[in-house]
Design a protein around this motif. Sequence first.
Motif, mmCIF file in Angstrom:
data_model
loop_
_atom_site.group_PDB
_atom_site.id
_atom_site.type_symbol
_atom_site.label_atom_id
_atom_site.label_comp_id
_atom_site.label_asym_id
_atom_site.label_seq_id
_atom_site.Cartn_x
_atom_site.Cartn_y
_atom_site.Cartn_z
ATOM 1 N N SER A 1 0.322 2.364 9.147
ATOM 2 C CA SER A 1 0.345 0.954 9.525
ATOM 3 C C SER A 1 -1.037 0.548 10.001
ATOM 4 C CB SER A 1 1.379 0.705 10.627
ATOM 5 O OG SER A 1 1.070 1.468 11.786
ATOM 6 N N TRP A 2 -1.324 -0.747 9.911
ATOM 7 C CA TRP A 2 -2.607 -1.263 10.375
ATOM 8 C C TRP A 2 -2.399 -2.584 11.098
ATOM 9 C CZ3 TRP A 2 -0.962 -1.604 5.342
ATOM 10 C CH2 TRP A 2 -0.892 -2.880 4.781
ATOM 11 N N GLU A 3 -3.297 -2.850 12.028
ATOM 12 C CA GLU A 3 -3.271 -4.117 12.758
ATOM 13 C C GLU A 3 -4.690 -4.472 13.154
ATOM 14 O OE1 GLU A 3 -1.129 -6.297 16.607
ATOM 15 O OE2 GLU A 3 -0.716 -4.188 16.148
ATOM 16 N N GLY A 4 -5.172 -5.590 12.641
ATOM 17 C CA GLY A 4 -6.537 -5.988 12.921
ATOM 18 C C GLY A 4 -6.644 -7.441 13.321
ATOM 19 N N GLU A 5 -7.783 -7.793 13.849
ATOM 20 C CA GLU A 5 -8.021 -9.170 14.278
ATOM 21 C C GLU A 5 -8.161 -10.101 13.086
ATOM 22 O OE1 GLU A 5 -11.276 -11.672 16.990
ATOM 23 O OE2 GLU A 5 -11.674 -9.584 16.423
ATOM 24 N N VAL A 6 -8.779 -9.599 11.994
ATOM 25 C CA VAL A 6 -9.036 -10.469 10.848
ATOM 26 C C VAL A 6 -8.377 -9.991 9.556
ATOM 27 C CG1 VAL A 6 -11.183 -11.381 11.796
ATOM 28 C CG2 VAL A 6 -11.250 -9.333 10.341
ATOM 29 N N ILE A 7 -7.998 -8.725 9.456
ATOM 30 C CA ILE A 7 -7.349 -8.259 8.224
ATOM 31 C C ILE A 7 -5.830 -8.324 8.320
ATOM 32 C CG2 ILE A 7 -9.277 -6.764 7.593
ATOM 33 C CD1 ILE A 7 -7.533 -4.357 8.456
ATOM 34 N N GLY A 8 -5.316 -8.755 9.464
ATOM 35 C CA GLY A 8 -3.877 -8.888 9.614
ATOM 36 C C GLY A 8 -3.197 -7.564 9.899
ATOM 37 N N SER A 9 -1.893 -7.499 9.639
ATOM 38 C CA SER A 9 -1.134 -6.286 9.934
ATOM 39 C C SER A 9 -0.176 -5.994 8.788
ATOM 40 C CB SER A 9 -0.349 -6.449 11.244
ATOM 41 O OG SER A 9 0.579 -7.521 11.135
ATOM 42 N N GLY A 10 0.189 -4.716 8.686
ATOM 43 C CA GLY A 10 1.107 -4.322 7.633
ATOM 44 C C GLY A 10 1.383 -2.826 7.668
ATOM 45 N N ARG A 11 2.062 -2.361 6.637
ATOM 46 C CA ARG A 11 2.417 -0.937 6.572
ATOM 47 C C ARG A 11 2.526 -0.524 5.099
ATOM 48 N NH1 ARG A 11 7.074 -0.685 9.723
ATOM 49 N NH2 ARG A 11 8.303 -1.409 7.949
ATOM 50 N N MET A 12 2.042 0.689 4.793
ATOM 51 C CA MET A 12 2.218 1.246 3.454
ATOM 52 C C MET A 12 2.987 2.561 3.564
ATOM 53 S SD MET A 12 -1.732 2.207 2.555
ATOM 54 C CE MET A 12 -2.798 3.123 3.678
ATOM 55 N N THR A 13 3.877 2.782 2.586
ATOM 56 C CA THR A 13 4.763 3.947 2.615
ATOM 57 C C THR A 13 4.808 4.587 1.233
ATOM 58 O OG1 THR A 13 6.165 2.823 4.253
ATOM 59 C CG2 THR A 13 7.095 4.746 3.142
ATOM 60 N N ILE A 14 4.586 5.892 1.183
ATOM 61 C CA ILE A 14 4.703 6.610 -0.090
ATOM 62 C C ILE A 14 6.183 6.720 -0.445
ATOM 63 C CG2 ILE A 14 4.307 8.790 -1.304
ATOM 64 C CD1 ILE A 14 1.914 9.274 0.522
ATOM 65 N N VAL A 15 6.559 6.248 -1.651
ATOM 66 C CA VAL A 15 7.967 6.266 -2.050
ATOM 67 C C VAL A 15 8.233 7.179 -3.252
ATOM 68 C CG1 VAL A 15 8.447 3.979 -1.117
ATOM 69 C CG2 VAL A 15 7.658 4.195 -3.491
ATOM 70 N N ASP A 16 7.178 7.620 -3.950
ATOM 71 C CA ASP A 16 7.364 8.504 -5.095
ATOM 72 C C ASP A 16 6.083 9.280 -5.346
ATOM 73 O OD1 ASP A 16 8.509 9.749 -7.295
ATOM 74 O OD2 ASP A 16 8.055 8.099 -8.675
ATOM 75 N N LEU A 17 6.223 10.558 -5.652
ATOM 76 C CA LEU A 17 5.094 11.420 -5.977
ATOM 77 C C LEU A 17 5.436 12.287 -7.173
ATOM 78 C CD1 LEU A 17 3.956 12.754 -2.464
ATOM 79 C CD2 LEU A 17 2.616 11.277 -3.961
ATOM 80 N N GLN A 18 4.518 12.336 -8.117
ATOM 81 C CA GLN A 18 4.584 13.302 -9.208
ATOM 82 C C GLN A 18 3.310 14.117 -9.109
ATOM 83 O OE1 GLN A 18 5.409 11.414 -13.007
ATOM 84 N NE2 GLN A 18 6.756 9.931 -12.035
ATOM 85 N N LYS A 19 3.426 15.360 -8.719
ATOM 86 C CA LYS A 19 2.306 16.199 -8.313
ATOM 87 C C LYS A 19 1.098 16.070 -9.227
ATOM 88 C CE LYS A 19 1.124 20.896 -6.875
ATOM 89 N NZ LYS A 19 1.598 22.285 -6.759
ATOM 90 N N ASN A 20 -0.031 15.705 -8.588
ATOM 91 C CA ASN A 20 -1.334 15.584 -9.243
ATOM 92 C C ASN A 20 -1.420 14.465 -10.278
ATOM 93 O OD1 ASN A 20 -2.136 17.816 -7.738
ATOM 94 N ND2 ASN A 20 -1.674 19.266 -9.386
ATOM 95 N N GLN A 21 -0.361 13.669 -10.439
ATOM 96 C CA GLN A 21 -0.351 12.684 -11.515
ATOM 97 C C GLN A 21 -0.095 11.252 -11.063
ATOM 98 O OE1 GLN A 21 2.012 13.846 -15.000
ATOM 99 N NE2 GLN A 21 2.068 15.941 -14.209
ATOM 100 N N LEU A 22 0.915 11.056 -10.211
ATOM 101 C CA LEU A 22 1.336 9.694 -9.916
ATOM 102 C C LEU A 22 1.780 9.553 -8.474
ATOM 103 C CD1 LEU A 22 1.940 6.987 -11.599
ATOM 104 C CD2 LEU A 22 4.329 7.686 -11.428
ATOM 105 N N MET A 23 1.376 8.449 -7.829
ATOM 106 C CA MET A 23 1.848 8.115 -6.497
ATOM 107 C C MET A 23 2.218 6.639 -6.472
ATOM 108 S SD MET A 23 0.063 8.360 -2.714
ATOM 109 C CE MET A 23 -0.985 6.918 -2.883
ATOM 110 N N LYS A 24 3.401 6.341 -5.921
ATOM 111 C CA LYS A 24 3.833 4.959 -5.737
ATOM 112 C C LYS A 24 3.981 4.683 -4.255
ATOM 113 C CE LYS A 24 6.355 4.337 -10.101
ATOM 114 N NZ LYS A 24 7.656 3.978 -10.719
#
Length: 312
Positions: free
Chosen positions: A57-80
């Motif tokens: 998660s991130w929270e900044g004065e000018v970049i705003g706030s949010g969260r990123m979450t890894i939901v799928d991984l295919q080893k060495n090939q793909l990340m969602k």
Amino acid sequence: MKVQIQRSINIEKPQQTVFNIIADLKQWNTWSPWMQSEPTAKTQSSGISGQVGQTQSWEGEVIGSGRMTIVDLQKNQLMKMNLEFFTPWKSFAEAIFDVKEVSPQQCKVTWTMNSNLPWFMFAFKNMMAAYIGNDFERGLKMLKEYAETGSVVSRSIYQGEKELPGFQVIGRKTTSKISDLGTTIRADFEDLNKRLQSGELTPPDGIVTLSHKHDIPHGTSTFTAGYLYKSNQHPKIPKDFEVTQVPNHKALVVDYYGPYRNIGNPWSMIVSYQRGKKKKVAKSIPMYELYKTMPDGRPEKDIHTQITLPIK
């Protein structure tokens, strides 16, 4: 309103090495284009690095706030990942990293984002896509630098509002493709130096590039690479050059330490602060880069450039 943005880059490192960097969200602060806009923003990670469920998660004065979450991984090939934006407005996006082996020591990384912009951003869809695409390009270049060298040489420091004296600039206004900007500016400064050596120009007080118009959606930039003189000076002016007068002005200032290949980072920072603090741009005065120290064989981390955005 659906938007898809995609950019790619080749990296001279094995597929597994690069994938492990991407899939470890704790390493994102080093190469993320948005964290370069506000390095002081607060971040917090949870979960196991490189596994489904890891979040940052991130929270900044000018970049705003949010969260990123890894939901799928295919080893060495793909990340969602799922991207949740909380401020300055609520939004959701999906990010996909596809890493393909080109050779045992090279891979190709493709970064895709699928998102839905708020309805009130409809008129700005193309502009937003161009700006985010530009961020992706900066991020992938820094990912490449980080993977290949172990670090990213780029340090930007926001200095706040300053009252700055006026000056004059002698140079030639030029329009270039943004992709050719570095080469074009370098050529203009080489010409200036030749004119200085031949006695056609008075020795300057500084070296500067004025940014008259930086059009990311159309991929062009109009600028003046020139020599700076005090307002009360009367320097020599070659017939094919022009003078730009810059009056006393108030401005936001960022000090940048690093090579010109990462100069987009302090520009992103200063624009983020201008928008985040709701400062009105003084459109009659060009933004500019003032070169405090030139490369001249010095370490990249010691190359100092001042980025200035005049405001009302």
